[in-house]
Design an enzyme around this catalytic site. Sequence first.
Site, mmCIF file in Angstrom:
data_model
loop_
_atom_site.group_PDB
_atom_site.id
_atom_site.type_symbol
_atom_site.label_atom_id
_atom_site.label_comp_id
_atom_site.label_asym_id
_atom_site.label_seq_id
_atom_site.Cartn_x
_atom_site.Cartn_y
_atom_site.Cartn_z
ATOM 1 C CG ASP A 123 41.811 6.685 -15.599
ATOM 2 O OD1 ASP A 123 42.873 7.287 -15.414
ATOM 3 O OD2 ASP A 123 41.202 6.077 -14.699
ATOM 4 C CB CYS A 177 54.388 9.068 2.897
ATOM 5 S SG CYS A 177 52.981 8.997 1.774
ATOM 6 C CB CYS A 180 53.425 6.186 7.151
ATOM 7 S SG CYS A 180 51.887 5.239 7.139
ATOM 8 C CB CYS A 233 46.953 0.018 -0.319
ATOM 9 S SG CYS A 233 46.278 0.622 -1.892
#
Length: 307
Positions: A123, A177, A180, A233
Amino acid sequence: MLKKIEYILSTEFDAWGVARIEPIDEEIARLKEWIAHNYHGEMQYMTRNIELRANPCELLPNAKSMIMVLMNYYPHQWQSDSQPRIAAYAYGNDYHHIIKSKLTKIAEEINNITPHQYAVFCDSAPVMERTWAVRAGLGWIGRNGMLVNPKLGTFTFIGTLITTLELEPSKPMENHCGTCRRCINACPTKAILENKTIDARRCLSYQTIEKRGDIDENLIDLAGKTLYGCDCCQLACPWNRFAHPHNHPELMPIEGIFEIDWTTISRSKFNHQLKFSPMQRAGLKKIKERYTQIIEKEKEKELKIET
């Protein structure tokens, strides 16, 4: 040689993979479209150095491979629901320095096996980390924009070691995924749009960390007790049923972080106790202002119940 490198990586990280440096035109086009919609909000750094993001060789000339690593940070202990919520990644010391230090050590150990030039990031440079992690076979991108690893879930930090060594690339995974939509449904502010797009302006992590000033007025009631960052989330993702507490002592919660009185904490105590905390990014002023908002909203709820 690769076996030796894998062994070295296994001493510090929970997963790793290799991606060959190739064009990432599709991902760069998505980034430009995302910026064009102003989904980045006040994060102007996202609009800079697009050329560097597109080509790691701009960061390290003659680079051939990206060694991508994951560090599990799934906590051993969660905050009480009665406390102002801090995202799990901020329970401990700042991961940027921890991962870069580990990667630098590993890069030097690799250099003892076979000479190479390298650069390490976490980062800290315009690197499309999740894109390269996917290409390195470490998972896939979920609808919430997070990297999903089938064994670790989503609570992982990503590190990057760019090298001039030409290493055999890992095999990318398929996206699992399916249909979903739990992360989309769990987002309190509806920041997760279709096609794995995040409107950062509505995301509580952005609102409580990156954005200058208060949370947008239209989002305050939706923010609940969110003080710094948001895991809604991630907590909804079914792949996190496979997550397990990390085994990294350096990522354990900062002593007393769950007991801090955000009303009375002084700047000197904040800077001492949370000297190496990611919460320094937002700063004490913003955190205390947000805490005041939480208390005021709690009082409003109590008054409504009484009447």
